[in-house]
Design an enzyme around this catalytic site. Structure first.
Site, PDB file in Angstrom:
ATOM      1  N   LEU A 170      49.762  32.978  51.830  1.00 54.87           N
ATOM      2  CA  LEU A 170      50.302  32.314  53.080  1.00 54.87           C
ATOM      3  C   LEU A 170      51.230  31.310  52.598  1.00 54.87           C
ATOM      4  CD1 LEU A 170      50.533  32.278  55.940  1.00 54.87           C
ATOM      5  CD2 LEU A 170      48.416  31.101  55.948  1.00 54.87           C
ATOM      6  N   THR A 171      50.435  30.074  52.078  1.00 61.14           N
ATOM      7  CA  THR A 171      50.997  29.168  51.833  1.00 61.14           C
ATOM      8  C   THR A 171      52.348  29.119  50.549  1.00 61.14           C
ATOM      9  OG1 THR A 171      49.013  27.793  51.846  1.00 61.14           O
ATOM     10  CG2 THR A 171      50.880  26.559  50.667  1.00 61.14           C
TER      11      THR A 171
ATOM     12  N   CYS B 241      42.040  34.752  59.644  1.00 59.82           N
ATOM     13  CA  CYS B 241      41.719  34.811  58.280  1.00 59.82           C
ATOM     14  C   CYS B 241      41.078  33.407  57.592  1.00 59.82           C
ATOM     15  CB  CYS B 241      42.437  35.593  57.310  1.00 59.82           C
ATOM     16  SG  CYS B 241      42.998  37.068  57.637  1.00 59.82           S
TER      17      CYS B 241
ATOM     18  N   ARG C  95      37.511  28.664  56.501  1.00 56.86           N
ATOM     19  CA  ARG C  95      37.081  27.436  56.933  1.00 56.86           C
ATOM     20  C   ARG C  95      35.731  27.537  57.105  1.00 56.86           C
ATOM     21  NH1 ARG C  95      42.317  27.046  60.708  1.00 56.86           N
ATOM     22  NH2 ARG C  95      43.856  26.343  59.075  1.00 56.86           N
TER      23      ARG C  95
ATOM     24  N   GLU D 262      42.870  24.699  53.373  1.00 55.45           N
ATOM     25  CA  GLU D 262      42.533  25.401  54.592  1.00 55.45           C
ATOM     26  C   GLU D 262      42.680  24.492  55.903  1.00 55.45           C
ATOM     27  OE1 GLU D 262      42.231  28.322  54.060  1.00 55.45           O
ATOM     28  OE2 GLU D 262      41.154  28.857  52.125  1.00 55.45           O
TER      29      GLU D 262
ATOM     30  N   PHE E 294      51.401  18.393  67.743  1.00 56.21           N
ATOM     31  CA  PHE E 294      51.719  18.659  66.356  1.00 56.21           C
ATOM     32  C   PHE E 294      53.103  18.342  66.022  1.00 56.21           C
ATOM     33  CE2 PHE E 294      47.833  21.335  67.258  1.00 56.21           C
ATOM     34  CZ  PHE E 294      47.305  21.123  66.339  1.00 56.21           C
TER      35      PHE E 294
END
Length: 391
Positions: free
Chosen positions: A138-139, A245, A250, A370, A390
């Protein structure tokens, strides 16, 4: 009023709240860790290596890979039992808990929750036994806390998909047999099951880490990776898939760091009782006892938070902001415990002979991955105000 002195290693007797199955799992993981992990972890950390295949087989035999999932060879335990297993693994090292978390809570959970039946039958039984390893892509180098801005793309070419992009900081990437990769498509963000032997897929080891060294970290490069149409998760679109996910991972973290904090507290307590200065043990000095009291409170408070969140998850009433609360509070507590314990050991605190500096360095990474501390704070702020901040 009981006359029994509280156990300094479980002051609030939290483990009395566990079921018989939970305690059996605690004992099994703790014994396995003592026999197979603790004797080797300092060497793995110092060398920046990990015997991943051997560990996978051992963890598979222990039953902790995907243990909270049902079917397909998974144990189907309670969420609390999974959390306790994470706690006992991270009491040894965060990298070992990460190994299990990425396999079970990211790669396996993604396939279990969002994959097709063919995906599940192909991968989950072998991943549960440790015969196949997974990673979670993902990252990206320029998309950490803002995964919606990822640049990895998947485009149609006939009935196939072609993936192009780069993923970064991917645990187990260099040893994985399958990668769950998230990519932008014309239909929104989608997940793909990518066998790592597919042409165009490369995993490059990330070196020179000063934290989480007993863990294998990779950069994934997807250079026109061609996949069949059925490689895509069939239904989920957008960030709902990957974020679900991450929430599972976490959850393992908020339990796991209780183990790291406990390990640091126990090391500081044992050291202060045996190390003498000015004619008496360090534990006999007021300032040392104040520090030990602070560590005791933080470890037990974090344990209470984890146990309560585990109960919510088992009851089906857990909200993702509960997990943000636990991740924010418990990692913060664990890092403070580790830093204080490191100082209490003086010069010995920086030695691999003791676990505290290793835990302290690892927790700097756990604080970041995470979801950073700032992102979880903003999640909680939005939860109580109703106002997103955000952007």
């Amino acid at each position: 009023m009981s006359s029994t002195t509280p156990d300094p290693h479980d002051f609030l007797d939290l483990d009395a709240e566990l079921s018989g199955e939970d305690r059996d799992i605690r004992d099994a993981v703790r014994a396995y860790a003592a026999d197979h992990l603790l004797p080797n972890v300092a060497e793995w950390y110092e060398s920046g290596s990990l015997p991943a295949r051997d560990l996978a087989k051992g963890f598979g035999e222990l039953g902790v890979l995907g243990m909270h999932l049902t079917g397909y060879g998974c144990a189907g335990t309670s969420a609390t039992a999974y959390g306790i297993a994470c706690r006992e693994l991270e009491a040894v090292d965060s990298g070992l808990r990460s190994f299990v978390s990425v396999q079970g809570s990211l790669a396996m959970f993604a396939i279990h929750r969002w994959g097709s039946e063919a995906h599940r039958e192909t991968w989950l039984p072998r991943m549960a036994t440790g015969d196949a390893l997974g990673c979670f892509g993902l990252t990206e180098p320029d998309a950490g806390s803002d995964p919606g801005s990822m640049r990895t793309r998947a485009v149609r070419d006939g009935s196939d998909w072609v993936l192009t992009g780069t993923k970064m900081w991917i645990t187990n990437g260099t040893v994985a047999d399958v990668a769950v990769v998230w990519a932008q498509t014309e239909d929104g963000i989608r997940g793909f099951v990518v066998p790592t032997g597919t042409p165009g897929f490369t995993a490059n080891e990330v070196r020179h880490k000063l934290s989480l060294r007993a863990s294998l970290t990779a950069e994934l490069v997807l250079d026109n990776v061609r996949l069949p149409a059925d490689a895509a998760f069939p239904e989920v679109r957008g960030l709902r898939g990957p974020l679900s996910c991450l929430n599972e991972a976490r959850y393992g973290i908020l339990f796991g760091v209780v183990g790291a904090a406990r390990s640091c507290y126990q090391a500081a307590l044992d050291y202060s009782l045996t190390r003498e200065q000015f004619g008496k043990p360090l534990a006999g000095f007021q300032l040392t006892q104040r520090k030990l009291a602070d560590l005791l409170v933080e470890v037990n408070r974090a344990g209470l938070v984890a146990l309560r969140i585990g109960r919510l998850k088992d009851a089906g009433t857990l909200h993702h902001n509960h997990v943000s609360f636990g991740k924010l509070a418990n990692v913060r507590s664990a890092l403070e415990v580790a830093r204080t314990a490191r100082a209490m050991l003086g010069a010995n605190g920086i030695s691999l002979e003791y676990p505290v500096m290793r835990h302290m360095a690892n927790l700097e990474t756990v604080l970041t991955y995470e979801g950073t501390e700032e992102m979880h704070a903003l999640s909680l702020g939005q939860s109580v105000t109703g106002l997103p901040a955000f952007r």
